[in-house]
Enzyme design. Structure first.
Site, PDB file in Angstrom:
ATOM      1  N   ARG A  49      59.373  59.996  45.906  1.00 31.90           N
ATOM      2  CA  ARG A  49      60.320  58.944  45.508  1.00 31.90           C
ATOM      3  C   ARG A  49      60.315  58.706  43.994  1.00 31.90           C
ATOM      4  O   ARG A  49      60.543  57.592  43.544  1.00 31.90           O
ATOM      5  CB  ARG A  49      60.056  57.632  46.243  1.00 31.90           C
ATOM      6  CG  ARG A  49      60.209  57.719  47.751  1.00 31.90           C
ATOM      7  CD  ARG A  49      61.666  57.931  48.116  1.00 31.90           C
ATOM      8  NE  ARG A  49      61.854  58.016  49.555  1.00 31.90           N
ATOM      9  CZ  ARG A  49      62.315  57.027  50.309  1.00 31.90           C
ATOM     10  NH1 ARG A  49      62.650  55.891  49.776  1.00 31.90           N
ATOM     11  NH2 ARG A  49      62.468  57.186  51.593  1.00 31.90           N
ATOM     12  N   ARG A  53      64.991  54.417  42.935  1.00 28.05           N
ATOM     13  CA  ARG A  53      64.985  52.965  42.747  1.00 28.05           C
ATOM     14  C   ARG A  53      64.185  52.402  41.591  1.00 28.05           C
ATOM     15  O   ARG A  53      64.562  51.376  41.035  1.00 28.05           O
ATOM     16  CB  ARG A  53      64.500  52.319  44.043  1.00 28.05           C
ATOM     17  CG  ARG A  53      65.357  52.671  45.219  1.00 28.05           C
ATOM     18  CD  ARG A  53      64.677  52.353  46.521  1.00 28.05           C
ATOM     19  NE  ARG A  53      63.477  53.169  46.715  1.00 28.05           N
ATOM     20  CZ  ARG A  53      62.678  53.076  47.758  1.00 28.05           C
ATOM     21  NH1 ARG A  53      62.932  52.178  48.682  1.00 28.05           N
ATOM     22  NH2 ARG A  53      61.622  53.849  47.870  1.00 28.05           N
ATOM     23  N   ARG A  62      74.132  54.459  39.831  1.00 34.56           N
ATOM     24  CA  ARG A  62      74.525  54.231  41.219  1.00 34.56           C
ATOM     25  C   ARG A  62      75.485  53.050  41.403  1.00 34.56           C
ATOM     26  O   ARG A  62      76.042  52.889  42.510  1.00 34.56           O
ATOM     27  CB  ARG A  62      73.260  53.982  42.063  1.00 34.56           C
ATOM     28  CG  ARG A  62      72.578  55.199  42.650  1.00 34.56           C
ATOM     29  CD  ARG A  62      73.296  55.732  43.898  1.00 34.56           C
ATOM     30  NE  ARG A  62      73.763  54.683  44.790  1.00 34.56           N
ATOM     31  CZ  ARG A  62      73.011  53.999  45.636  1.00 34.56           C
ATOM     32  NH1 ARG A  62      71.738  54.265  45.749  1.00 34.56           N
ATOM     33  NH2 ARG A  62      73.533  53.056  46.391  1.00 34.56           N
ATOM     34  N   ASP A  98      68.644  62.527  51.119  1.00 38.29           N
ATOM     35  CA  ASP A  98      67.906  61.722  52.089  1.00 38.29           C
ATOM     36  C   ASP A  98      67.762  62.524  53.368  1.00 38.29           C
ATOM     37  O   ASP A  98      68.570  63.421  53.641  1.00 38.29           O
ATOM     38  CB  ASP A  98      68.609  60.392  52.379  1.00 38.29           C
ATOM     39  CG  ASP A  98      67.676  59.435  53.113  1.00 38.29           C
ATOM     40  OD1 ASP A  98      66.836  58.798  52.454  1.00 38.29           O
ATOM     41  OD2 ASP A  98      67.741  59.372  54.361  1.00 38.29           O
ATOM     42  N   TYR A 173      64.799  57.496  63.858  1.00 38.98           N
ATOM     43  CA  TYR A 173      65.992  56.757  63.412  1.00 38.98           C
ATOM     44  C   TYR A 173      67.130  56.879  64.415  1.00 38.98           C
ATOM     45  O   TYR A 173      67.845  55.917  64.694  1.00 38.98           O
ATOM     46  CB  TYR A 173      66.452  57.251  62.034  1.00 38.98           C
ATOM     47  CG  TYR A 173      65.485  56.862  60.938  1.00 38.98           C
ATOM     48  CD1 TYR A 173      65.416  55.544  60.489  1.00 38.98           C
ATOM     49  CD2 TYR A 173      64.630  57.793  60.369  1.00 38.98           C
ATOM     50  CE1 TYR A 173      64.511  55.176  59.505  1.00 38.98           C
ATOM     51  CE2 TYR A 173      63.732  57.438  59.377  1.00 38.98           C
ATOM     52  CZ  TYR A 173      63.672  56.128  58.953  1.00 38.98           C
ATOM     53  OH  TYR A 173      62.784  55.753  57.984  1.00 38.98           O
TER      54      TYR A 173
HETATM   55  O1  1CP Z   1      62.437  61.109  44.538  1.00 35.08           O
HETATM   56  C1  1CP Z   1      62.730  61.094  45.757  1.00 35.08           C
HETATM   57  O2  1CP Z   1      61.848  61.311  46.592  1.00 35.08           O
HETATM   58  C2  1CP Z   1      64.129  60.784  46.122  1.00 35.08           C
HETATM   59  C3  1CP Z   1      64.735  61.538  47.251  1.00 35.08           C
HETATM   60  C4  1CP Z   1      64.477  60.906  48.617  1.00 35.08           C
HETATM   61  C5  1CP Z   1      63.596  61.395  49.584  1.00 35.08           C
HETATM   62  C6  1CP Z   1      62.597  62.537  49.465  1.00 35.08           C
HETATM   63  C7  1CP Z   1      65.162  59.819  49.184  1.00 35.08           C
HETATM   64  C8  1CP Z   1      66.169  58.984  48.518  1.00 35.08           C
HETATM   65  N1  1CP Z   1      64.786  59.693  50.492  1.00 35.08           N
HETATM   66  C9  1CP Z   1      63.817  60.628  50.759  1.00 35.08           C
HETATM   67  C10 1CP Z   1      63.146  60.909  52.026  1.00 35.08           C
HETATM   68  C11 1CP Z   1      63.132  59.879  53.080  1.00 35.08           C
HETATM   69  N2  1CP Z   1      64.137  59.025  53.472  1.00 35.08           N
HETATM   70  C12 1CP Z   1      62.043  59.693  53.957  1.00 35.08           C
HETATM   71  C13 1CP Z   1      60.788  60.530  53.922  1.00 35.08           C
HETATM   72  C14 1CP Z   1      59.910  60.101  52.784  1.00 35.08           C
HETATM   73  C15 1CP Z   1      59.204  58.787  52.949  1.00 35.08           C
HETATM   74  O3  1CP Z   1      58.474  58.622  53.940  1.00 35.08           O
HETATM   75  O4  1CP Z   1      59.362  57.947  52.060  1.00 35.08           O
HETATM   76  C16 1CP Z   1      62.364  58.675  54.845  1.00 35.08           C
HETATM   77  C17 1CP Z   1      61.503  58.104  55.952  1.00 35.08           C
HETATM   78  C18 1CP Z   1      63.698  58.253  54.545  1.00 35.08           C
HETATM   79  C19 1CP Z   1      64.498  57.241  55.232  1.00 35.08           C
HETATM   80  C20 1CP Z   1      64.911  56.186  54.280  1.00 35.08           C
HETATM   81  N3  1CP Z   1      65.977  56.320  53.428  1.00 35.08           N
HETATM   82  C21 1CP Z   1      64.254  54.968  53.993  1.00 35.08           C
HETATM   83  C22 1CP Z   1      63.006  54.414  54.708  1.00 35.08           C
HETATM   84  C23 1CP Z   1      63.384  53.361  55.694  1.00 35.08           C
HETATM   85  C24 1CP Z   1      62.226  52.948  56.606  1.00 35.08           C
HETATM   86  O5  1CP Z   1      62.258  53.305  57.809  1.00 35.08           O
HETATM   87  O6  1CP Z   1      61.291  52.286  56.120  1.00 35.08           O
HETATM   88  C25 1CP Z   1      64.986  54.340  52.972  1.00 35.08           C
HETATM   89  C26 1CP Z   1      64.710  53.006  52.330  1.00 35.08           C
HETATM   90  C27 1CP Z   1      66.058  55.221  52.624  1.00 35.08           C
HETATM   91  C28 1CP Z   1      67.058  55.046  51.560  1.00 35.08           C
HETATM   92  C29 1CP Z   1      66.776  55.838  50.333  1.00 35.08           C
HETATM   93  N4  1CP Z   1      66.552  57.187  50.310  1.00 35.08           N
HETATM   94  C30 1CP Z   1      66.365  57.606  48.994  1.00 35.08           C
HETATM   95  C31 1CP Z   1      66.511  56.440  48.176  1.00 35.08           C
HETATM   96  C32 1CP Z   1      66.429  56.441  46.676  1.00 35.08           C
HETATM   97  C33 1CP Z   1      66.753  55.358  49.020  1.00 35.08           C
HETATM   98  C34 1CP Z   1      66.988  53.902  48.600  1.00 35.08           C
HETATM   99  C35 1CP Z   1      68.429  53.606  48.703  1.00 35.08           C
HETATM  100  C36 1CP Z   1      69.079  53.102  47.463  1.00 35.08           C
HETATM  101  O7  1CP Z   1      68.709  53.417  46.311  1.00 35.08           O
HETATM  102  O8  1CP Z   1      70.055  52.377  47.654  1.00 35.08           O
END
Ligand code: 1CP
Length: 388
Positions: A49, A53, A62, A98, A173
């Site tokens: 991540r 954010r 964004r 994602d 999910y």
């Molecule tokens: O630098 C990076 O890693 C950015 C790329 C990235 C990756 C590898 C994003 C962007 N998402 C992910 C993977 C991801 N998405 C995982 C596996 C990694 C982990 O465990 O953290 C998972 C479980 C998700 C699902 C997801 N998408 C969540 C988690 C929700 C939960 O169940 O707790 C969330 C909050 C997102 C949204 C998301 N994905 C990525 C970003 C930057 C965001 C935030 C959204 C935004 O900026 O509006």
């Protein structure tokens, strides 16, 4: 469960000549050689991540663009991937996307709600729901391939890591309809309707394997499979009801060959990571991973012991330390580096993602510190004995 783990027969096993691993641009990079099990003078570092954010330049870019639209806009996804590489000097980019992107591209109704995560208005709960899941047309992955190609061009000799969600984490999910704590509905389906569960695992393995393969063929130099929520499973359930599907997904990217600078034939390194998966490390390695990502709940020396001391590791700074005073964080980083020496090779990372409110300056300082520790260690080595 009885799923084939061999790749689709049509899949080529050799990377294209222009691929950065094949052309030699990234094959000698600290990240790739460490993933291949060689401990070099520098401990490579990147952060899960790291894109997104916590960066003001990400939040500015964004404004007005929905999360999934940003993922499907090649220029924007590429720019967001590059932002942390420029700012922090990390040893790899992680592709900005994602885990639900391939589900969306298959035609499933899913959105990402700010501050919450993926939400599906029509959860997959019944045998009919599973049967009616749409087939992914791999041509729909074109924006992903385009974004990766743009990014890899800009990164030069810095490797890009491609990623995908593992079948269980995606199913968590799909069945729950959104983020959940214990993934109860998914685990209930696993036990109460094993046939639908197996069909769902096969579907998620197919879409997520295609997503990962598209990123590798377009130029990513490593693949990371996130089974973030597999820690909710017992070892028995993981092994019987989930692992075969993860192996099926990885079969699409397993054994993709390139010729390394030492003329050896090697394959694209595959990293596997989950949260709270200390009990599953061996089983998760067995599905076809080369490197294991470790969360912060077990120390790296213990993780290495559980893996027989033969597997390169990635991890595992506790993200909570990022907001602690610098000397507290520094001591923790040194401890992680020391324990990482138990493994054949070690890529420094967090034990889970960068918390959104992290001060980006702390990440930049941390990356410089890890690189400096390596440089200091190298300069304190005894000088080579002059030839007689
Ligand atoms: O630098 C990076 O890693 C950015 C790329 C990235 C990756 C590898 C994003 C962007 N998402 C992910 C993977 C991801 N998405 C995982 C596996 C990694 C982990 O465990 O953290 C998972 C479980 C998700 C699902 C997801 N998408 C969540 C988690 C929700 C939960 O169940 O707790 C969330 C909050 C997102 C949204 C998301 N994905 C990525 C970003 C930057 C965001 C935030 C959204 C935004 O900026 O509006």
């Amino acid at each position: 469960m009885n799923l084939p783990t061999s790749p689709t027969p049509a899949d080529s096993r050799v990377l294209p000549a222009a691929h950065p691993l094949q052309s030699g641009r990234t094959s000698a990079s600290p990240l790739v050689t460490t993933y291949q099990g060689t401990r070099g003078p520098v401990t490579p570092v990147w952060m899960m991540r790291q894109a997104g954010r916590s960066l003001p330049e990400y939040r500015a870019l964004r404004v007005g663009t929905d999360m999934l639209d940003a993922c499907l806009d090649p220029a924007m996804a590429s720019e967001i991937t590059l932002q942390p590489v420029r700012r922090h000097g990390v040893d790899a980019g992680i592709f900005f996307s994602d885990i639900v992107v391939p589900i969306k591209l298959a035609g499933v109704d899913v959105s990402i709600v700010a501050g919450k995560g993926p939400v599906l208005p029509h959860p997959v709960r019944t045998a009919d729901d599973v049967r009616n899941l749409p087939t992914l047309d791999e041509a729909a992955l074109a924006p992903i391939s385009e974004a990766v190609a743009l990014t890899v061009d800009a990164l030069g000799d810095i490797p890009l890591i491609g990623f995908a969600g593992a079948p269980f984490t995606l199913a968590a999910y799909l069945v729950e309809g959104g983020p959940s704590k214990d993934h109860i509905a998914a685990r209930t389906m696993m036990h109460s309707d094993p046939e639908s569960w197996q069909a769902l695992m096969r579907w998620t393995a197919t879409v997520t394997g295609a997503f990962l393969r598209a990123q590798i063929l377009a130029g990513a130099s490593a693949a990371q499979l996130f089974d973030s929520w597999a820690g909710a499973l017992s070892l028995a359930d993981y092994t019987a009801k989930v692992a075969p599907a993860s192996a099926l997904a990885l079969a699409r990217v397993h054994g993709l060959e390139y010729t390394a600078p030492d003329a050896a034939s090697r394959t694209v390194p595959i990293v596997h990571f989950g949260v709270g998966t200390g009990e599953l490390l061996g089983a998760m390695h067995d599905v076809g991973a080369d490197v294991m990502g470790v969360d912060y709940r077990i120390p790296l020396d213990e993780a290495s012991r559980r893996l027989g001391g033969t597997v390169p590791l990635q991890g595992n700074i506790d993200p909570a330390f990022l907001a602690a005073p610098w000397p507290v964080l520094e001591a923790h980083v040194l401890d992680v580096l020391e324990r990482g020496k138990a493994a054949p090779a070690h890529v420094l990372n967090l034990g889970h993602g960068v918390p959104p409110d992290t001060d980006p300056a702390v990440i930049t300082r941390l990356v410089a510190f890890v690189h400096q520790v390596a440089a200091d260690a190298a300069s304190s080595l005894p000088a080579p004995t002059p030839a007689a």
